[in-house]
Design an enzyme around this catalytic site. Sequence first.
Site, PDB file in Angstrom:
ATOM      1  CG  HIS A  10      35.159  40.803  37.868  1.00 22.80           C
ATOM      2  ND1 HIS A  10      35.760  39.648  38.323  1.00 22.80           N
ATOM      3  CD2 HIS A  10      35.661  41.809  38.621  1.00 22.80           C
ATOM      4  CE1 HIS A  10      36.587  39.946  39.319  1.00 22.80           C
ATOM      5  NE2 HIS A  10      36.542  41.254  39.518  1.00 22.80           N
ATOM      6  CG  HIS A  12      34.182  44.241  43.173  1.00 23.83           C
ATOM      7  ND1 HIS A  12      34.268  43.222  44.092  1.00 23.83           N
ATOM      8  CD2 HIS A  12      35.107  43.969  42.217  1.00 23.83           C
ATOM      9  CE1 HIS A  12      35.220  42.372  43.718  1.00 23.83           C
ATOM     10  NE2 HIS A  12      35.742  42.805  42.581  1.00 23.83           N
ATOM     11  CG  HIS A 190      38.624  38.364  42.826  1.00 22.84           C
ATOM     12  ND1 HIS A 190      37.285  38.057  42.796  1.00 22.84           N
ATOM     13  CD2 HIS A 190      38.716  39.710  42.583  1.00 22.84           C
ATOM     14  CE1 HIS A 190      36.594  39.170  42.548  1.00 22.84           C
ATOM     15  NE2 HIS A 190      37.431  40.187  42.414  1.00 22.84           N
ATOM     16  CD  GLU A 193      43.310  42.180  40.775  1.00 20.43           C
ATOM     17  OE1 GLU A 193      43.084  43.372  40.504  1.00 20.43           O
ATOM     18  OE2 GLU A 193      42.720  41.566  41.688  1.00 20.43           O
ATOM     19  CG  ASP A 271      37.849  44.970  39.281  1.00 25.43           C
ATOM     20  OD1 ASP A 271      37.106  44.303  40.026  1.00 25.43           O
ATOM     21  OD2 ASP A 271      39.079  45.050  39.444  1.00 25.43           O
ATOM     22  CG  ASP A 272      36.321  47.769  42.081  1.00 19.25           C
ATOM     23  OD1 ASP A 272      35.439  47.532  42.917  1.00 19.25           O
ATOM     24  OD2 ASP A 272      37.269  46.992  41.838  1.00 19.25           O
TER      25      ASP A 272
END
Length: 327
Positions: A10, A12, A190, A193, A271-272
Amino acid sequence: MRQIPKVELHLHHEGAAPPSFIRGLAGEKGVDLSGIFREDGSYAFRDFVHFLSVYEAATSVLTSPEDYARLTRAVLEESAAHGVVYSETFLSPDFCGGGDVAAWREYLLAIREAADGAERDLGITLRGIVTCIRHFGPEAAKPIAICAAETAGDWLTGFGMAGDEMKGQPSDFIWAFDCAREAGLRLTVHAGEWGGAASVRDALAALRPDRIGHGVQAIDDLALVDDLAEQGIVLECCPGSNVALGVYPTWSAHPIQRLRARGVKVTVSTDDPPFFHTTMTAEYERLAASFGWGEEDFAEINATAIDAAFCDAATKDTIRKKLGDRT
């Protein structure tokens, strides 16, 4: 922790851009992005919605296939430095050619060539997952799904949906997911969350994904948790992201261990990462400190992740060898 071979599912692509890379690119192009950075040079945002706007501002300077090739190399160098041997990255044709299939092919070729170079030089393998952007709406998702379907293959292996979970309903995006499914792409979405446990249920019912991105708020519905365990749905958990954005107040409050203890298949991702001041090494260190996870726990997490990866069997076998006895 840095030396443990890791699998990340996961990530981005634009969200993994080092701030220095985006600042440098903006400088080359004469674009003023000073408002999205703090004094220390890191990304500046107040909350999740503001994070999305900062993300899109940073992405605005990525305007060519060459920019994305450079980005890919920068992202993979950072991942490899933290022991990642296999990664799946979320790519959006919205940002890579505006949903035009011909333009998307050019971007994808540049990304793939950069990824091939990084695999040769750094030993990290990358595969791509096209994502539509939920808050852009269901009509905007359709050309993105077509881009994914037209380029599905051994490298572009998945389709999913990111963006603001509170916009629209999963059922609004059935056409896009059916299009991708018919092209043979594996699916992730997604949910759970920000939208609560109900958003996970809705996503499973409407879109029938193989994996759920985040999914952690399922913990508030133990019947759903048991359904996830029984169905073998894999969660792409990103604890550092969840804590940084305030989904959970602390690492010890994060439900990843409770989900795992109840039989849910969980994985760990960033994630980021530069937005949330994390790395895969940091995720592992904090999981060890918060829940007492050791080598066997991380081996299990990585075995789950490579089993759930959207790549082909031969690639999985290669990655398992890199993971070694730990899986």
